[in-house]
Enzyme design. Sequence first.
Site, PDB file in Angstrom:
ATOM      1  N   ASP A  41      -5.131  -2.927  -5.289  1.00 31.58           N
ATOM      2  CA  ASP A  41      -5.544  -3.344  -3.937  1.00 31.58           C
ATOM      3  C   ASP A  41      -7.075  -3.354  -3.813  1.00 31.58           C
ATOM      4  OD1 ASP A  41      -5.671  -0.531  -4.101  1.00 31.58           O
ATOM      5  OD2 ASP A  41      -4.911  -0.212  -2.065  1.00 31.58           O
ATOM      6  N   TYR A  78     -14.937  -0.703 -13.963  1.00 31.37           N
ATOM      7  CA  TYR A  78     -14.054   0.253 -14.631  1.00 31.37           C
ATOM      8  C   TYR A  78     -13.924  -0.128 -16.114  1.00 31.37           C
ATOM      9  CZ  TYR A  78     -12.074   3.062 -10.753  1.00 31.37           C
ATOM     10  OH  TYR A  78     -11.886   3.951  -9.720  1.00 31.37           O
ATOM     11  N   LYS A 120       1.838  -5.328   3.651  1.00 33.53           N
ATOM     12  CA  LYS A 120       1.196  -6.395   4.423  1.00 33.53           C
ATOM     13  C   LYS A 120       1.582  -7.731   3.789  1.00 33.53           C
ATOM     14  CE  LYS A 120      -1.642  -3.350   3.839  1.00 33.53           C
ATOM     15  NZ  LYS A 120      -1.451  -1.931   3.453  1.00 33.53           N
ATOM     16  N   GLY A 176      -7.155   0.840  -8.653  1.00 32.36           N
ATOM     17  CA  GLY A 176      -6.100   0.391  -7.746  1.00 32.36           C
ATOM     18  C   GLY A 176      -6.155  -1.129  -7.599  1.00 32.36           C
ATOM     19  N   GLY A 228       0.825  -1.206   0.000  1.00 33.10           N
ATOM     20  CA  GLY A 228       0.000   0.000   0.000  1.00 33.10           C
ATOM     21  C   GLY A 228       0.860   1.257   0.000  1.00 33.10           C
ATOM     22  N   ARG A 237       1.993   0.990   4.145  1.00 35.17           N
ATOM     23  CA  ARG A 237       2.582  -0.235   4.718  1.00 35.17           C
ATOM     24  C   ARG A 237       2.573  -1.380   3.717  1.00 35.17           C
ATOM     25  NH1 ARG A 237      -0.349  -1.569  10.236  1.00 35.17           N
ATOM     26  NH2 ARG A 237      -2.155  -1.470   8.868  1.00 35.17           N
TER      27      ARG A 237
HETATM   28  N1  LIG Z   1       1.248   1.627  13.164  1.00 37.76           N
HETATM   29  C1  LIG Z   1       0.763   2.299  12.125  1.00 37.76           C
HETATM   30  N2  LIG Z   1       1.576   2.609  11.100  1.00 37.76           N
HETATM   31  C2  LIG Z   1       1.106   3.273  10.037  1.00 37.76           C
HETATM   32  N3  LIG Z   1      -0.187   3.673   9.901  1.00 37.76           N
HETATM   33  C3  LIG Z   1      -1.028   3.407  10.902  1.00 37.76           C
HETATM   34  C4  LIG Z   1      -0.608   2.698  12.045  1.00 37.76           C
HETATM   35  N4  LIG Z   1      -1.677   2.558  12.848  1.00 37.76           N
HETATM   36  C5  LIG Z   1      -2.706   3.143  12.226  1.00 37.76           C
HETATM   37  N5  LIG Z   1      -2.334   3.695  11.067  1.00 37.76           N
HETATM   38  C6  LIG Z   1      -3.253   4.380  10.137  1.00 37.76           C
HETATM   39  O1  LIG Z   1      -3.432   3.474   9.060  1.00 37.76           O
HETATM   40  C7  LIG Z   1      -3.211   4.132   7.817  1.00 37.76           C
HETATM   41  C8  LIG Z   1      -2.508   3.183   6.922  1.00 37.76           C
HETATM   42  O2  LIG Z   1      -3.278   2.000   6.821  1.00 37.76           O
HETATM   43  P1  LIG Z   1      -2.861   0.828   5.841  1.00 37.76           P
HETATM   44  O3  LIG Z   1      -4.024  -0.094   5.801  1.00 37.76           O
HETATM   45  O4  LIG Z   1      -1.549   0.248   6.202  1.00 37.76           O
HETATM   46  O5  LIG Z   1      -2.723   1.663   4.493  1.00 37.76           O
HETATM   47  P2  LIG Z   1      -2.095   1.379   3.072  1.00 37.76           P
HETATM   48  O6  LIG Z   1      -2.829   0.157   2.547  1.00 37.76           O
HETATM   49  O7  LIG Z   1      -2.430   2.620   2.338  1.00 37.76           O
HETATM   50  O8  LIG Z   1      -0.619   1.142   3.219  1.00 37.76           O
HETATM   51  C9  LIG Z   1      -2.383   5.359   8.139  1.00 37.76           C
HETATM   52  O9  LIG Z   1      -2.658   6.389   7.222  1.00 37.76           O
HETATM   53  C10 LIG Z   1      -2.834   5.698   9.541  1.00 37.76           C
HETATM   54  O10 LIG Z   1      -4.006   6.491   9.480  1.00 37.76           O
HETATM   55  C1  LIG Z   2      -7.087   4.782  -3.957  1.00 41.06           C
HETATM   56  C2  LIG Z   2      -5.701   4.274  -3.580  1.00 41.06           C
HETATM   57  C3  LIG Z   2      -4.732   5.451  -3.499  1.00 41.06           C
HETATM   58  C4  LIG Z   2      -5.793   3.592  -2.207  1.00 41.06           C
HETATM   59  O1  LIG Z   2      -4.491   3.217  -1.810  1.00 41.06           O
HETATM   60  P1  LIG Z   2      -4.155   2.842  -0.266  1.00 41.06           P
HETATM   61  O2  LIG Z   2      -4.758   3.893   0.595  1.00 41.06           O
HETATM   62  O3  LIG Z   2      -4.803   1.500  -0.012  1.00 41.06           O
HETATM   63  O4  LIG Z   2      -2.666   2.765  -0.191  1.00 41.06           O
HETATM   64  C5  LIG Z   2      -5.206   3.198  -4.612  1.00 41.06           C
HETATM   65  O5  LIG Z   2      -6.128   2.156  -4.692  1.00 41.06           O
HETATM   66  C6  LIG Z   2      -4.973   3.790  -5.978  1.00 41.06           C
HETATM   67  O6  LIG Z   2      -3.931   4.350  -6.245  1.00 41.06           O
HETATM   68  N1  LIG Z   2      -5.969   3.655  -6.887  1.00 41.06           N
HETATM   69  C7  LIG Z   2      -5.865   4.082  -8.271  1.00 41.06           C
HETATM   70  C8  LIG Z   2      -7.070   4.874  -8.686  1.00 41.06           C
HETATM   71  C9  LIG Z   2      -8.391   4.134  -8.626  1.00 41.06           C
HETATM   72  O7  LIG Z   2      -8.542   3.125  -7.906  1.00 41.06           O
HETATM   73  O8  LIG Z   2      -9.339   4.567  -9.334  1.00 41.06           O
END
Ligand SMILES: Nc1ncnc2c1ncn2[C@@H]1O[C@H](COP(=O)(O)OP(=O)(O)O)[C@@H](O)[C@H]1O
Ligand SMILES: CC(C)(COP(=O)(O)O)[C@@H](O)C(=O)NCCC(=O)O
Length: 278
Positions: A118, A109, A23, A116, A18, A21
């Site tokens: 994800d 889409y 995962k 995205g 993401g 982070r």
């Molecule tokens: N330990 C942590 N590290 C980073 N982000 C965290 C943590 N705990 C909560 N958050 C929240 O979670 C969000 C990131 O969630 P996450 O599901 O990992 O996102 P992404 O899929 O975008 O990487 C951060 O923007 C923050 O709001």
């Molecule tokens: C919307 C998002 C930024 C979410 O990313 P995340 O917060 O999970 O890191 C990602 O899915 C993305 O870059 N999407 C591309 C545009 C779209 O889904 O229409």
Amino acid sequence: MTGQAVNTPDYVLLIDLGNTRLKLGLWHEDAGETRYLNAHPHQTQESLLDWLDQELLRLGVTPHKAIGVSVASQALMLALEGFLANRSQPIPVEWVWPAVHAHGVHNAYPDPPQLGADRWAGMLGVMKRFAHEDRSIVLANFGTATTIDTLSRDRRFLGGLILPGVSMMQMALSKGTARLPMATGEVADYPANTHAAITTGIVAAQLGAIRRQIDLSQERDQRPPLMCVSGGAWDLLRKEWHRTLPGTLVEEVPNVVLDGLSLFAGPQLRANSDGPVV
Ligand SMILES: Nc1ncnc2c1ncn2[C@@H]1O[C@H](COP(=O)(O)OP(=O)(O)O)[C@@H](O)[C@H]1O
Ligand SMILES: CC(C)(COP(=O)(O)O)[C@@H](O)C(=O)NCCC(=O)O
């Protein structure tokens, strides 16, 4: 040799990269299940790769490949691929990209690569997990951005919303104004201090957007959707969710993207997909 990790064909590493982070999961082909491993922020590439090295050493097995989705930068994807390829037992990475159709789910889409990856894997993940659910499913992922996606009863991904995530909203207000702090307040009906006003505004924006999508499903189906929630920021919203949306069925699915990816891990299941896996 005892103690050395063996390259085992029945293990596949699952990667959800993401914007904040990475995962990680481990799909075990024979058992047909995923072990959810851990998550780590990637502010610096070096610390991410150190962490990944430690995670892989702890596994005791070497997956024969990795399957991933990424919405992070191309540079980070390449660094990750290089790191896994250059190990003594290389792990090639296959990235899953959104397709017109995969595993029984149709994509709204018209230009699938725009979506995205994800979000696509999340839709496939709820499809897998709630295959027998006879109602629409709304998946809200509270990550760096918040996304709110709907899978219809007949398993079409209808489309969804993107809005700034909780931390991003906090940062935007603090950076974009002269006087607003990084808020740490509590939610209130009528906030009477700045911290509470910001926290409440952000939570209301997040939950209000979800209410919109719930209402749309209700109107279309004449019954409420199953709500699924995931993402790092969900913990910040759980309490207020139960206060403002009482009675809404909600399933916490923290690993739903990895669940979707696992559909591409097994040979039999993968053969069902007409989506590009590159
Ligand atoms: N330990 C942590 N590290 C980073 N982000 C965290 C943590 N705990 C909560 N958050 C929240 O979670 C969000 C990131 O969630 P996450 O599901 O990992 O996102 P992404 O899929 O975008 O990487 C951060 O923007 C923050 O709001
Ligand atoms: C919307 C998002 C930024 C979410 O990313 P995340 O917060 O999970 O890191 C990602 O899915 C993305 O870059 N999407 C591309 C545009 C779209 O889904 O229409």
